[in-house]
Scaffold this active site. Structure first.
Site, PDB file in Angstrom:
ATOM      1  N   HIS A  58       0.851  -1.180   0.000  1.00  0.00           N
ATOM      2  CA  HIS A  58       0.000   0.000   0.000  1.00  0.00           C
ATOM      3  C   HIS A  58       0.893   1.239   0.000  1.00  0.00           C
ATOM      4  CE1 HIS A  58      -3.846  -1.984   1.826  1.00  0.00           C
ATOM      5  NE2 HIS A  58      -3.279  -2.744   0.902  1.00  0.00           N
ATOM      6  N   GLU A  60       0.912   3.867   1.824  1.00  0.00           N
ATOM      7  CA  GLU A  60       1.374   4.289   3.146  1.00  0.00           C
ATOM      8  C   GLU A  60       2.552   3.436   3.619  1.00  0.00           C
ATOM      9  OE1 GLU A  60      -3.244   4.455   3.399  1.00  0.00           O
ATOM     10  OE2 GLU A  60      -1.720   3.384   2.248  1.00  0.00           O
ATOM     11  N   CYS A  91      -2.407  -0.249   7.495  1.00  0.00           N
ATOM     12  CA  CYS A  91      -1.614   0.974   7.367  1.00  0.00           C
ATOM     13  C   CYS A  91      -1.734   1.857   8.607  1.00  0.00           C
ATOM     14  CB  CYS A  91      -2.038   1.734   6.118  1.00  0.00           C
ATOM     15  SG  CYS A  91      -1.642   0.833   4.588  1.00  0.00           S
TER      16      CYS A  91
END
Length: 161
Positions: A58, A60, A91
């Site tokens: 992801h 993040e 995250c």
């Protein structure tokens, strides 16, 4: 470089939107993230789950990893994470564990949000560190980018692509 906090938030959120656009152009869900300390970018990334075949890739997580490498420390104190959509629980947990004190995001995720909507991981009483959350920065642009991506996906699916 802007000097007012809201101007700085908008500046870095626009950078995160640029990352989100790159993700969408690559066929990834268009989410982008920038991690900064003051005016210095320590990490910036976009979703790369499909490209890397990694469910943890992801935006993040990738930005946090870059920032930790840049600082030579996993403790990311005095930083702000800018992300176009509210972080998922994974995250949000990484953000809390990295001790990131400030989170700025564009739109909430009412189905899977890990920071303020479904779960409040970054400010859960069981966590050792708390995060200031600033939602809604460039929300319209962030929302439109995601909605357009999924409109195109549905249109392509209906055509058999």
């Amino acid at each position: 470089m802007p000097t007012h906090e809201l101007d700085i938030d908008v500046f870095f959120m626009r950078m995160a939107l640029g990352e989100a656009c790159a993700a969408g152009n690559d066929g990834e869900v268009p989410i982008g993230a920038v991690l900064a300390r003051g005016e210095t970018v320590l990490g910036k990334a976009h979703n790369q789950v499909e490209r890397l075949r990694d469910p943890t890739a992801h935006a993040e997580i990738l930005a946090i990893t870059q920032a930790a490498e840049a600082l030579g420390d996993w403790r990311l104190t005095e930083t702000t994470l800018y992300v176009t959509k509210e972080p998922c629980p994974m995250c949000a947990g990484a953000l809390a564990l990295a001790r990131i004190p400030r989170l700025v995001f564009g739109i909430t995720d009412p189905q899977r949000g890990g920071a303020t909507t479904v779960f409040q991981i970054v400010n859960h009483p069981g966590m050792l560190h708390r995060t200031t959350v600033v939602p809604g920065i460039l929300a319209d642009e962030c929302r439109e980018l995601i909605q357009q991506f999924f409109r195109e996906r549905r249109r392509d699916a209906s055509r058999g692509f």
